[in-house]
Enzyme design. Structure first.
Site, PDB file in Angstrom:
ATOM      1  N   TRP A 190       1.356   0.762  -1.533  1.00  0.00           N
ATOM      2  CA  TRP A 190       2.433  -0.046  -2.071  1.00  0.00           C
ATOM      3  C   TRP A 190       3.608   0.921  -2.319  1.00  0.00           C
ATOM      4  O   TRP A 190       3.588   1.704  -3.274  1.00  0.00           O
ATOM      5  CB  TRP A 190       2.030  -0.675  -3.389  1.00  0.00           C
ATOM      6  N   ILE A 250       1.584   0.049   5.244  1.00  0.00           N
ATOM      7  CA  ILE A 250       2.575   0.116   4.177  1.00  0.00           C
ATOM      8  C   ILE A 250       2.845  -1.282   3.642  1.00  0.00           C
ATOM      9  O   ILE A 250       3.121  -2.207   4.411  1.00  0.00           O
ATOM     10  CB  ILE A 250       3.899   0.730   4.688  1.00  0.00           C
ATOM     11  N   LYS A 251       2.764  -1.434   2.319  1.00  0.00           N
ATOM     12  CA  LYS A 251       3.169  -2.676   1.684  1.00  0.00           C
ATOM     13  C   LYS A 251       4.527  -2.458   1.042  1.00  0.00           C
ATOM     14  O   LYS A 251       4.721  -1.495   0.284  1.00  0.00           O
ATOM     15  CB  LYS A 251       2.174  -3.116   0.613  1.00  0.00           C
ATOM     16  N   GLN A 252       5.473  -3.343   1.342  1.00  0.00           N
ATOM     17  CA  GLN A 252       6.834  -3.171   0.843  1.00  0.00           C
ATOM     18  C   GLN A 252       7.470  -4.530   0.568  1.00  0.00           C
ATOM     19  O   GLN A 252       7.188  -5.512   1.270  1.00  0.00           O
ATOM     20  CB  GLN A 252       7.682  -2.419   1.878  1.00  0.00           C
TER      21      GLN A 252
END
Length: 349
Positions: free
Chosen positions: A199, A235-237
């Site tokens: 995150w 990737i968490k965005q």
């Protein structure tokens, strides 16, 4: 497609017909059924990590598409259990969290070591577990907004997880310690064969001036770039909604070409710049679904999914919009998100 058009409303033409003139799609490594063999197998990931990633991609309604739909429920720590579950008390019970992910056709369920550990023997073989290792708890007063480790990688491995996740508050005074902690955790996770999700959130009061630049394409893009440097697999965005954070805050280093050639004000182009910073898509970008706002949740979720997919992203991770409503409605919302990624007419811009 008709239901998607209806939900997008007046934006349907802008979002579905847009073609990126910034970073061409030919430069991207795009999701697909062969993503693990085509992309991940060329990296230094060991065979056990490749198997874990394949397990994630092979589950749920999006199985074998290269896209992901994940249910994340760590808000009981991050936002307090009362704030998160009072509107739907069923989700105080960890089993209902996992049931929603299974019945909603998700690739994985992401939650705390407590939630997943409480039901691991019953469900770890039925849906991939993603254990969130660190959290920002809001009971300490005054709040410090600091991600602290709650679980070890070994504990996640022992309860049957195929992946671990962590948050770094890039831009915060504590971020450098978090970077060191997450780097060591991800190294251990990869050694044990677990996939790693990061995150990549921004957190600093100075990032709010005339707008909230915690969601600017240039600053979130750099957070993504730091995340893939730590060898995050996914990737968490938060999806970018503006740009020019570096210029507004007047710090750090950027380049005029970022704003003149590599991005525009169009939401798909803003998200495309986020994807570019994930090694041009070699690490998948999944956008967060955001807070629940009631009747508009379904339209907002579909809009976010369309932008992510057309930008070259890998999927959506949506929690509060799904679990803060009755089970049947939560399942429907997750399915409608997944429908975007299953629809061949929604192409890469």
């Amino acid at each position: 497609m008709n239901s998607i058009l209806e939900l997008l409303g007046e934006e349907s033409g802008s979002l579905l017909d847009h073609q990126c003139q910034t970073i061409d799609k030919s430069r991207l490594t795009l999701p697909g059924p062969d993503f693990v063999s085509r992309v991940c197998a060329n990296s230094d990931r060991n065979s056990r990590v490749l198997r874990s990633l394949e397990t994630l991609f092979a589950h749920g309604r999006l199985s074998q598409t290269g896209y992901m739909s994940i249910l994340p429920v760590d808000q009981g720590v991050e936002h307090s259990a009362g704030a998160s579950f009072a509107v739907n008390p069923d989700y105080f019970d960890p089993e209902n969290i996992v049931r929603l992910a299974i019945e909603g056709g998700c690739n994985a369920v992401a939650s705390t070591v407590g939630v997943l550990g409480a039901v691991s023997r019953k469900y770890a073989h039925r849906i991939p577990f993603l254990v969130k290792l660190n959290h920002n708890e809001l009971l300490t007063y005054p709040n410090s907004y600091d991600q602290r480790m709650f679980a070890s990688v070994k504990r996640a491995y022992d309860l049957g997880a195929v992946a671990v996740g962590a948050t770094i508050y890039f831009g915060s005074p504590e971020s450098r310690r978090q970077i060191e902690e997450v780097s060591l955790a991800f190294e251990t996770a990869h050694e044990l064969g677990l996939a790693c999700f990061l995150w990549c959130y921004l957190r600093n009061p100075a990032f709010k001036t005339d707008q909230d630049y915690h969601v600017s394409a240039d600053l979130t893009g750099q957070a993504n770039h730091l995340g893939v440097t730590l060898q995050a697999d996914i990737i968490k965005q938060k999806q970018a909604t503006n740009n020019g954070g570096y210029r507004a805050i007047q710090f750090g280093k950027t380049n005029d070409l970022v704003y003149e050639q590599l991005s525009s004000d169009h939401p798909i182009d803003l998200c495309r710049y986020q994807v570019a910073n994930c090694y041009m898509g070699r690490a998948g970008l999944i956008n967060s679904g955001g807070a629940s706002s009631g009747n508009s949740d379904l339209a907002q979720a579909v809009r976010t999914a369309v932008i992510n997919k057309r930008a070259g992203g890998m999927g959506l991770i949506s929690g509060r919009k799904a679990f803060q409503r009755p089970l049947k409605e939560g399942i429907e919302l997750l399915n409608r998100i997944q429908d975007v990624y299953l629809d061949s007419e929604i192409t890469i811009a």
